[in-house]
Design a protein around this motif. Sequence first.
Motif, PDB file in Angstrom:
ATOM      1  N   VAL A 164      58.917  81.747  14.581  1.00  0.00           N
ATOM      2  CA  VAL A 164      58.104  81.476  15.776  1.00  0.00           C
ATOM      3  C   VAL A 164      58.591  82.323  16.943  1.00  0.00           C
ATOM      4  O   VAL A 164      57.796  82.945  17.658  1.00  0.00           O
ATOM      5  CB  VAL A 164      58.145  79.974  16.138  1.00  0.00           C
ATOM      6  CG1 VAL A 164      57.535  79.720  17.502  1.00  0.00           C
ATOM      7  CG2 VAL A 164      57.435  79.161  15.068  1.00  0.00           C
ATOM      8  N   LEU A 165      59.893  82.382  17.143  1.00  0.00           N
ATOM      9  CA  LEU A 165      60.444  83.178  18.243  1.00  0.00           C
ATOM     10  C   LEU A 165      60.164  84.668  18.047  1.00  0.00           C
ATOM     11  O   LEU A 165      59.837  85.367  19.009  1.00  0.00           O
ATOM     12  CB  LEU A 165      61.950  82.933  18.371  1.00  0.00           C
ATOM     13  CG  LEU A 165      62.334  81.555  18.889  1.00  0.00           C
ATOM     14  CD1 LEU A 165      63.845  81.356  18.802  1.00  0.00           C
ATOM     15  CD2 LEU A 165      61.849  81.350  20.304  1.00  0.00           C
ATOM     16  N   ASP A 166      60.278  85.155  16.826  1.00  0.00           N
ATOM     17  CA  ASP A 166      59.983  86.569  16.554  1.00  0.00           C
ATOM     18  C   ASP A 166      58.536  86.903  16.891  1.00  0.00           C
ATOM     19  O   ASP A 166      58.257  87.945  17.487  1.00  0.00           O
ATOM     20  CB  ASP A 166      60.262  86.912  15.086  1.00  0.00           C
ATOM     21  CG  ASP A 166      61.737  87.017  14.774  1.00  0.00           C
ATOM     22  OD1 ASP A 166      62.543  87.133  15.728  1.00  0.00           O
ATOM     23  OD2 ASP A 166      62.086  86.985  13.576  1.00  0.00           O
ATOM     24  N   ARG A 167      57.614  86.009  16.526  1.00  0.00           N
ATOM     25  CA  ARG A 167      56.207  86.252  16.858  1.00  0.00           C
ATOM     26  C   ARG A 167      55.990  86.264  18.364  1.00  0.00           C
ATOM     27  O   ARG A 167      55.245  87.101  18.896  1.00  0.00           O
ATOM     28  CB  ARG A 167      55.313  85.202  16.192  1.00  0.00           C
ATOM     29  CG  ARG A 167      55.144  85.422  14.705  1.00  0.00           C
ATOM     30  CD  ARG A 167      54.035  84.587  14.105  1.00  0.00           C
ATOM     31  NE  ARG A 167      54.187  83.173  14.313  1.00  0.00           N
ATOM     32  CZ  ARG A 167      54.828  82.324  13.498  1.00  0.00           C
ATOM     33  NH1 ARG A 167      55.358  82.783  12.385  1.00  0.00           N
ATOM     34  NH2 ARG A 167      54.905  81.041  13.772  1.00  0.00           N
ATOM     35  N   ALA A 221      56.342  91.830  23.795  1.00  0.00           N
ATOM     36  CA  ALA A 221      56.567  93.281  23.787  1.00  0.00           C
ATOM     37  C   ALA A 221      55.243  94.044  23.815  1.00  0.00           C
ATOM     38  O   ALA A 221      55.113  95.037  24.540  1.00  0.00           O
ATOM     39  CB  ALA A 221      57.384  93.671  22.557  1.00  0.00           C
ATOM     40  N   ARG A 222      54.263  93.582  23.037  1.00  0.00           N
ATOM     41  CA  ARG A 222      52.945  94.247  23.053  1.00  0.00           C
ATOM     42  C   ARG A 222      52.291  94.135  24.424  1.00  0.00           C
ATOM     43  O   ARG A 222      51.761  95.121  24.959  1.00  0.00           O
ATOM     44  CB  ARG A 222      52.033  93.633  21.987  1.00  0.00           C
ATOM     45  CG  ARG A 222      52.285  94.115  20.594  1.00  0.00           C
ATOM     46  CD  ARG A 222      51.161  93.721  19.632  1.00  0.00           C
ATOM     47  NE  ARG A 222      50.771  92.320  19.720  1.00  0.00           N
ATOM     48  CZ  ARG A 222      51.337  91.323  19.039  1.00  0.00           C
ATOM     49  NH1 ARG A 222      52.326  91.578  18.213  1.00  0.00           N
ATOM     50  NH2 ARG A 222      50.908  90.076  19.173  1.00  0.00           N
ATOM     51  N   ASP A 223      52.299  92.931  24.986  1.00  0.00           N
ATOM     52  CA  ASP A 223      51.691  92.735  26.303  1.00  0.00           C
ATOM     53  C   ASP A 223      52.382  93.586  27.361  1.00  0.00           C
ATOM     54  O   ASP A 223      51.736  94.177  28.225  1.00  0.00           O
ATOM     55  CB  ASP A 223      51.737  91.262  26.706  1.00  0.00           C
ATOM     56  CG  ASP A 223      50.763  90.409  25.910  1.00  0.00           C
ATOM     57  OD1 ASP A 223      49.909  90.981  25.201  1.00  0.00           O
ATOM     58  OD2 ASP A 223      50.856  89.173  26.003  1.00  0.00           O
ATOM     59  N   ALA A 247      52.321  90.375  34.424  1.00  0.00           N
ATOM     60  CA  ALA A 247      52.445  90.454  35.882  1.00  0.00           C
ATOM     61  C   ALA A 247      53.804  91.070  36.235  1.00  0.00           C
ATOM     62  O   ALA A 247      54.777  90.904  35.486  1.00  0.00           O
ATOM     63  CB  ALA A 247      52.328  89.055  36.481  1.00  0.00           C
ATOM     64  N   PRO A 248      53.881  91.767  37.364  1.00  0.00           N
ATOM     65  CA  PRO A 248      55.151  92.393  37.762  1.00  0.00           C
ATOM     66  C   PRO A 248      56.319  91.401  37.842  1.00  0.00           C
ATOM     67  O   PRO A 248      57.436  91.739  37.460  1.00  0.00           O
ATOM     68  CB  PRO A 248      54.844  92.997  39.130  1.00  0.00           C
ATOM     69  CG  PRO A 248      53.366  93.231  39.105  1.00  0.00           C
ATOM     70  CD  PRO A 248      52.795  92.118  38.280  1.00  0.00           C
ATOM     71  N   ASP A 249      56.058  90.178  38.306  1.00  0.00           N
ATOM     72  CA  ASP A 249      57.160  89.214  38.389  1.00  0.00           C
ATOM     73  C   ASP A 249      57.621  88.791  36.988  1.00  0.00           C
ATOM     74  O   ASP A 249      58.810  88.541  36.766  1.00  0.00           O
ATOM     75  CB  ASP A 249      56.781  87.994  39.222  1.00  0.00           C
ATOM     76  CG  ASP A 249      55.599  87.231  38.655  1.00  0.00           C
ATOM     77  OD1 ASP A 249      54.645  87.868  38.181  1.00  0.00           O
ATOM     78  OD2 ASP A 249      55.629  85.980  38.714  1.00  0.00           O
ATOM     79  N   ALA A 250      56.725  88.752  36.017  1.00  0.00           N
ATOM     80  CA  ALA A 250      57.113  88.431  34.644  1.00  0.00           C
ATOM     81  C   ALA A 250      57.971  89.554  34.053  1.00  0.00           C
ATOM     82  O   ALA A 250      58.961  89.290  33.368  1.00  0.00           O
ATOM     83  CB  ALA A 250      55.883  88.196  33.781  1.00  0.00           C
ATOM     84  N   VAL A 251      57.595  90.792  34.340  1.00  0.00           N
ATOM     85  CA  VAL A 251      58.381  91.928  33.862  1.00  0.00           C
ATOM     86  C   VAL A 251      59.772  91.896  34.489  1.00  0.00           C
ATOM     87  O   VAL A 251      60.778  92.124  33.802  1.00  0.00           O
ATOM     88  CB  VAL A 251      57.667  93.268  34.174  1.00  0.00           C
ATOM     89  CG1 VAL A 251      58.564  94.449  33.831  1.00  0.00           C
ATOM     90  CG2 VAL A 251      56.355  93.352  33.405  1.00  0.00           C
ATOM     91  N   ALA A 252      59.852  91.565  35.766  1.00  0.00           N
ATOM     92  CA  ALA A 252      61.148  91.483  36.440  1.00  0.00           C
ATOM     93  C   ALA A 252      62.021  90.396  35.808  1.00  0.00           C
ATOM     94  O   ALA A 252      63.220  90.603  35.585  1.00  0.00           O
ATOM     95  CB  ALA A 252      60.955  91.208  37.932  1.00  0.00           C
ATOM     96  N   ARG A 253      61.431  89.251  35.478  1.00  0.00           N
ATOM     97  CA  ARG A 253      62.198  88.176  34.831  1.00  0.00           C
ATOM     98  C   ARG A 253      62.668  88.600  33.448  1.00  0.00           C
ATOM     99  O   ARG A 253      63.799  88.298  33.041  1.00  0.00           O
ATOM    100  CB  ARG A 253      61.369  86.904  34.743  1.00  0.00           C
ATOM    101  CG  ARG A 253      61.224  86.207  36.081  1.00  0.00           C
ATOM    102  CD  ARG A 253      60.678  84.800  35.950  1.00  0.00           C
ATOM    103  NE  ARG A 253      59.433  84.723  35.194  1.00  0.00           N
ATOM    104  CZ  ARG A 253      58.220  84.806  35.719  1.00  0.00           C
ATOM    105  NH1 ARG A 253      58.080  84.968  37.023  1.00  0.00           N
ATOM    106  NH2 ARG A 253      57.150  84.721  34.955  1.00  0.00           N
ATOM    107  N   LEU A 254      61.821  89.323  32.721  1.00  0.00           N
ATOM    108  CA  LEU A 254      62.222  89.820  31.408  1.00  0.00           C
ATOM    109  C   LEU A 254      63.395  90.797  31.523  1.00  0.00           C
ATOM    110  O   LEU A 254      64.330  90.756  30.721  1.00  0.00           O
ATOM    111  CB  LEU A 254      61.057  90.512  30.716  1.00  0.00           C
ATOM    112  CG  LEU A 254      59.995  89.604  30.126  1.00  0.00           C
ATOM    113  CD1 LEU A 254      58.788  90.425  29.690  1.00  0.00           C
ATOM    114  CD2 LEU A 254      60.547  88.808  28.972  1.00  0.00           C
ATOM    115  N   GLN A 255      63.340  91.662  32.515  1.00  0.00           N
ATOM    116  CA  GLN A 255      64.433  92.622  32.708  1.00  0.00           C
ATOM    117  C   GLN A 255      65.740  91.908  33.017  1.00  0.00           C
ATOM    118  O   GLN A 255      66.799  92.287  32.501  1.00  0.00           O
ATOM    119  CB  GLN A 255      64.081  93.608  33.818  1.00  0.00           C
ATOM    120  CG  GLN A 255      62.994  94.575  33.413  1.00  0.00           C
ATOM    121  CD  GLN A 255      62.482  95.406  34.578  1.00  0.00           C
ATOM    122  OE1 GLN A 255      62.561  95.010  35.728  1.00  0.00           O
ATOM    123  NE2 GLN A 255      61.925  96.569  34.256  1.00  0.00           N
TER     124      GLN A 255
END
Length: 64
Positions: free
Chosen positions: A18-21, A27-29, A36-44
């Motif tokens: 489930v986590l891999d999916r 990653a695709r999104d 959203a830019p704030d989501a990308v910042a949290r991922l970083q």
Amino acid sequence: MTSTAIPRDQAIRNARAVLDRALDRIARDRAEGRLAPDAVARLQLAEARYARRHRQQEPAPRAA
């Protein structure tokens, strides 16, 4: 009476799948610019934290 419990190893495999999916979807999104830019910042931030943790756990290189 039959047990309805899932064996531990199977539960771990299911959770990892489930986590891999979810990570693949993120990653695709991200690659397609759908986050959203704030989501990308949290991922970083999360990726940097993960890298720091795993860098500290690596064994020291062996002397030749």
